[in-house]
Write an enzyme that holds these catalytic residues in place. Structure first.
Site, PDB file in Angstrom:
ATOM      1  N   LEU A 154       0.852  -1.199   0.000  1.00 57.57           N
ATOM      2  CA  LEU A 154       0.000   0.000   0.000  1.00 57.57           C
ATOM      3  C   LEU A 154       0.887   1.249   0.000  1.00 57.57           C
ATOM      4  CD1 LEU A 154      -3.113   0.640   0.127  1.00 57.57           C
ATOM      5  CD2 LEU A 154      -2.734   1.096   2.564  1.00 57.57           C
ATOM      6  N   GLY A 155       1.656   1.406  -1.089  1.00 56.82           N
ATOM      7  CA  GLY A 155       2.501   2.591  -1.228  1.00 56.82           C
ATOM      8  C   GLY A 155       1.781   3.647  -2.052  1.00 56.82           C
ATOM      9  N   ILE A 157       1.327   3.966  -5.293  1.00 58.81           N
ATOM     10  CA  ILE A 157       0.414   3.424  -6.306  1.00 58.81           C
ATOM     11  C   ILE A 157      -0.692   2.606  -5.637  1.00 58.81           C
ATOM     12  CG2 ILE A 157       0.211   1.985  -8.376  1.00 58.81           C
ATOM     13  CD1 ILE A 157       3.187   2.685  -8.958  1.00 58.81           C
ATOM     14  N   ARG A 177       5.312  -4.399   5.138  1.00 56.99           N
ATOM     15  CA  ARG A 177       6.131  -4.889   6.249  1.00 56.99           C
ATOM     16  C   ARG A 177       5.669  -4.320   7.577  1.00 56.99           C
ATOM     17  NH1 ARG A 177      11.390  -3.139   3.166  1.00 56.99           N
ATOM     18  NH2 ARG A 177       9.853  -1.510   2.752  1.00 56.99           N
ATOM     19  N   SER A 178       4.989  -3.158   7.510  1.00 55.64           N
ATOM     20  CA  SER A 178       4.445  -2.640   8.759  1.00 55.64           C
ATOM     21  C   SER A 178       3.071  -2.015   8.550  1.00 55.64           C
ATOM     22  CB  SER A 178       5.410  -1.616   9.379  1.00 55.64           C
ATOM     23  OG  SER A 178       5.913  -0.771   8.385  1.00 55.64           O
ATOM     24  N   ARG A 234       6.163  -6.343 -10.236  1.00 60.14           N
ATOM     25  CA  ARG A 234       7.258  -6.900 -11.006  1.00 60.14           C
ATOM     26  C   ARG A 234       7.022  -8.398 -11.144  1.00 60.14           C
ATOM     27  NH1 ARG A 234       8.194  -2.555 -12.574  1.00 60.14           N
ATOM     28  NH2 ARG A 234      10.086  -1.305 -12.376  1.00 60.14           N
ATOM     29  N   ASP A 258       0.442  -7.682 -15.762  1.00 59.84           N
ATOM     30  CA  ASP A 258       1.094  -6.656 -16.586  1.00 59.84           C
ATOM     31  C   ASP A 258       2.604  -6.888 -16.625  1.00 59.84           C
ATOM     32  OD1 ASP A 258       1.217  -4.205 -18.093  1.00 59.84           O
ATOM     33  OD2 ASP A 258       1.920  -3.177 -16.293  1.00 59.84           O
ATOM     34  N   GLU A 263      10.575 -10.811 -18.959  1.00 58.52           N
ATOM     35  CA  GLU A 263      10.042  -9.941 -20.024  1.00 58.52           C
ATOM     36  C   GLU A 263      11.074  -9.718 -21.121  1.00 58.52           C
ATOM     37  OE1 GLU A 263       8.678  -6.364 -18.095  1.00 58.52           O
ATOM     38  OE2 GLU A 263       7.357  -7.480 -16.775  1.00 58.52           O
ATOM     39  N   HIS A 281       3.521  -5.042 -19.963  1.00 52.70           N
ATOM     40  CA  HIS A 281       4.112  -4.055 -19.043  1.00 52.70           C
ATOM     41  C   HIS A 281       3.785  -2.622 -19.493  1.00 52.70           C
ATOM     42  CE1 HIS A 281       7.649  -3.316 -16.052  1.00 52.70           C
ATOM     43  NE2 HIS A 281       6.780  -2.327 -16.011  1.00 52.70           N
TER      44      HIS A 281
END
Ligand code: NAP
Ligand code: 8YV
Length: 318
Positions: A154-155, A157, A177-178, A234, A258, A263, A281
């Site tokens: 949940l960054g 993007i 991670r947190s 990725r 995607d 790739e 991609h």
């Protein structure tokens, strides 16, 4: 104005980026050299900046050895897993990326891929093109209705994806991670726990060693037979072999992808499946957003060489 310093571009970038760099710097187009090895031998020592795209190959210690005056690597893309940023830091080389300017575009694409996968839009389009409609109605599709969505990462993007999902009236949970104190979505401490609690898993973590095959057979099993995986992060984040097996055996329902492990090569096993949607991609690949990314690459190089302050340096090793 005297053009300086010397910038290396290992692989071609957009014409506008090349033109802007040409205008301000001495640009070395490595891909145009008949012998790139010999070119690095003769010109490597004068290179002070590097403009990197995903086509550039590994940007690592072996390359840095050949560029002893290198000060900055400006990456075209927010993900910089192909750059050994830890090694760059050791050598005092700044690495920049392109955060912010692509968040909405990639989130839009993730939503499109999610709906295309669930409602089988590419398959329905093919049904019409193939002249099959007169033979009967297209089969009913699965739905987004009643699904619980898990966001793996949940960054910037991931949050843009969550904002869009809010309008679709579906519950949202996440794993990182947190736990994020300012976020109201349910938090799950492991990818398996998140997959267990949801019916759609959207992967949007960075690539690299720390997230390699984070989505493995166990996570896919936890997602379950009605579960759908959307990967816009990725290819390395998903165990592709385990994913193929899960799709073939019905351990999960479908996938929208995607990004891929190798790739631009996509396994035949995935290409023949009807329950997947496959994209080359293209998360950020609109003219608008790619232009903004290219401008940020150029601006980072100019900012560094003008006043030693890059605009968007990466903060953590890749
Ligand atoms: P970001 O803002 O740095 O967010 C990354 C998120 O991933 C954070 O919430 C972070 O949370 C989580 N994370 C990082 N390492 C993790 C780990 N080991 N385990 C679990 N969660 C982890 O990055 P972003 O700008 O959203 O971009 C994310 C990635 O999307 C990029 O790095 C790139 O690989 C990919 N991307 C793909 C496309 C495309 O075209 N498909 C386009 C742009 C970006 P914690 O720190 O709490 O763990
Ligand atoms: C680009 C991306 O497709 O920003 C990223 O991390 O994956 C995409 O925006 C890529 O970096 C350039 O080809």
């Amino acid at each position: 104005m005297t053009k300086t310093p010397d910038i290396l571009m290992p692989a071609p970038m957009a014409p506008a980026v090349i033109a802007a760099l040409d205008d301000r710097f001495v640009l070395h187009r490595l891909w145009e050299q008949p012998d790139s090895d010999a070119y690095l031998e003769s010109h490597g020592p004068i290179i002070r900046g590097l403009a990197a795209s995903t086509l550039a190959g590994a940007i690592d210690g072996a390359l840095f050895d050949r560029l002893p005056a290198l000060e900055i690597v400006a990456n075209f893309g927010v993900g910089y897993d192909k750059i050994d940023a830890a090694e760059a830091a050791v050598r005092g080389i700044v690495v920049t990326n392109t955060p912010g300017v692509l968040d909405d575009e990639v989130a839009d694409l993730a939503m499109g891929l999610l709906l295309a996968t669930l409602r089988r839009l590419p398959q329905a389009d093919r049904y019409v093109r193939d002249g099959l409609w007169p033979t009967g109605p297209f089969p009913l599709s699965p739905t987004l209705r009643g699904r619980r969505i898990g966001i793996l990462g949940l960054g910037a993007i991931g949050k843009a994806v969550a904002r869009r999902l809010t309008g679709f009236d579906v519950p949202i949970a996440y794993h990182g991670r947190s736990r994020q104190p300012d976020v109201d979505y349910d938090y799950h401490a492991t990818p398996v726990a998140l997959a267990t609690a949801c019916d759609v898993l959207i992967a949007i973590v960075p690539g690299g060693a720390a997230t390699k095959r984070l989505v493995d057979a166990e996570v896919l099993a936890a997602l379950g037979p009605s579960g759908v995986l959307i990967n816009v992060s990725r290819g390395s984040v998903v165990d592709e072999g385990a994913l193929v097996a899960a799709l073939q055996t019905g351990a999960i329902l479908g996938a929208g992808l995607d990004v891929f492990e190798d790739e631009p090569h996509v396994p035949e096993a995935l290409r023949v499946m009807e329950n997947v949607v496959l994209l080359p991609h293209v998360g950020s690949a609109s003219q608008h957003t790619r232009a903004a990314m290219g401008k940020l690459v150029v601006d980072n190089l100019i900012a560094w060489f003008d006043d030693g302050r890059p605009i968007t340096p990466v903060t953590t090793p890749g």
